[in-house]
Design an enzyme around this catalytic site. Sequence first.
Site, PDB file in Angstrom:
ATOM      1  N   LEU A  40      74.764  33.308   6.331  1.00 58.07           N
ATOM      2  CA  LEU A  40      73.552  34.066   6.668  1.00 58.07           C
ATOM      3  C   LEU A  40      72.747  34.482   5.438  1.00 58.07           C
ATOM      4  O   LEU A  40      71.525  34.398   5.431  1.00 58.07           O
ATOM      5  CB  LEU A  40      73.986  35.308   7.456  1.00 58.07           C
ATOM      6  CG  LEU A  40      72.919  36.266   7.946  1.00 58.07           C
ATOM      7  CD1 LEU A  40      72.068  35.592   8.990  1.00 58.07           C
ATOM      8  CD2 LEU A  40      73.561  37.504   8.531  1.00 58.07           C
ATOM      9  N   ASP A  41      73.452  34.916   4.376  1.00 56.39           N
ATOM     10  CA  ASP A  41      72.705  35.446   3.231  1.00 56.39           C
ATOM     11  C   ASP A  41      72.503  34.409   2.118  1.00 56.39           C
ATOM     12  O   ASP A  41      72.136  34.785   1.015  1.00 56.39           O
ATOM     13  CB  ASP A  41      73.340  36.730   2.703  1.00 56.39           C
ATOM     14  CG  ASP A  41      74.685  36.490   2.075  1.00 56.39           C
ATOM     15  OD1 ASP A  41      75.152  35.352   2.131  1.00 56.39           O
ATOM     16  OD2 ASP A  41      75.258  37.439   1.533  1.00 56.39           O
ATOM     17  N   ALA A  42      72.722  33.137   2.423  1.00 56.67           N
ATOM     18  CA  ALA A  42      72.539  32.110   1.393  1.00 56.67           C
ATOM     19  C   ALA A  42      71.068  32.000   0.969  1.00 56.67           C
ATOM     20  O   ALA A  42      70.754  32.073  -0.227  1.00 56.67           O
ATOM     21  CB  ALA A  42      73.054  30.769   1.892  1.00 56.67           C
ATOM     22  N   LYS A  46      75.786  43.935  -2.578  1.00 54.53           N
ATOM     23  CA  LYS A  46      75.740  42.561  -3.104  1.00 54.53           C
ATOM     24  C   LYS A  46      74.292  42.145  -3.408  1.00 54.53           C
ATOM     25  O   LYS A  46      74.007  41.582  -4.474  1.00 54.53           O
ATOM     26  CB  LYS A  46      76.353  41.619  -2.061  1.00 54.53           C
ATOM     27  CG  LYS A  46      76.371  40.159  -2.440  1.00 54.53           C
ATOM     28  CD  LYS A  46      76.908  39.353  -1.273  1.00 54.53           C
ATOM     29  CE  LYS A  46      76.663  37.881  -1.444  1.00 54.53           C
ATOM     30  NZ  LYS A  46      77.130  37.118  -0.281  1.00 54.53           N
ATOM     31  N   GLU A  77      77.106  44.183   1.893  1.00 50.08           N
ATOM     32  CA  GLU A  77      75.956  43.282   1.785  1.00 50.08           C
ATOM     33  C   GLU A  77      74.822  43.943   1.007  1.00 50.08           C
ATOM     34  O   GLU A  77      74.191  43.302   0.165  1.00 50.08           O
ATOM     35  CB  GLU A  77      75.489  42.863   3.183  1.00 50.08           C
ATOM     36  CG  GLU A  77      74.257  41.993   3.212  1.00 50.08           C
ATOM     37  CD  GLU A  77      74.399  40.684   2.466  1.00 50.08           C
ATOM     38  OE1 GLU A  77      75.541  40.213   2.301  1.00 50.08           O
ATOM     39  OE2 GLU A  77      73.362  40.132   2.045  1.00 50.08           O
TER      40      GLU A  77
END
Lengths: 130, 75
Positions: free
Chosen positions: B55-57, A83, A80
């Site tokens: 969650l990371d949208a 990313k 993450e």
Amino acid sequence: MNSSRKPIVRLPMARWLAIMVGMLMIQSLLWLLCGWVAFYSAWLGGLIFVIPNAYFTHRVFKHQGARLAPYMVNELFKGEAIKFSLTAVMFAAVFLLIEPVHVLALLFTFAVMVVTGAVVPWLVKPQQQR
Amino acid sequence: MEIVFIAAAIILGSGALATGIGFALLGGKLLESTARQPELAPQLQTKTFIMAGLLDAVPMIGVGIAMYLIFVVAG
């Protein structure tokens, strides 16, 4: 770790990529109505999402199984972070290096791809092999 | 001009903080659930991956807007 063993979860990567690239093509072709600059800006916006997300998926499913759950969580965090950074770097590169850019096409396509990317794993779920 | 950089910093910082908290909770729950029922580990991994995507949208869109502010509006 278990790289030599058969994976527990089989990822439908080809189908995911096909859906994402299909969505990206449709959006880019729609933006082509606004001109060539909008077309390639939309295409770049989609690629900024697809490339870091493919890397994240690769890292998350590197380790599988209950014994390797801590490694999997570790890879989740690292994936993450990379990313997030990769997305920022790619946006910066596009804004600095490519001239001219249709900003609305770039950001709108990116936003639609983010939403699509969050929904696609619900529709085409990874399959367990045992 | 400085206000644009402050705005971008707030967007990036809040996005990173929220994602960090969300991923910490998600990872913690995954470890806890896997320790309770190891036979469900593959299913839990898949569900964690799906939730991570959701969650990371919003922070990802925030990153895009922040980069726009830094390199186009202020640049």
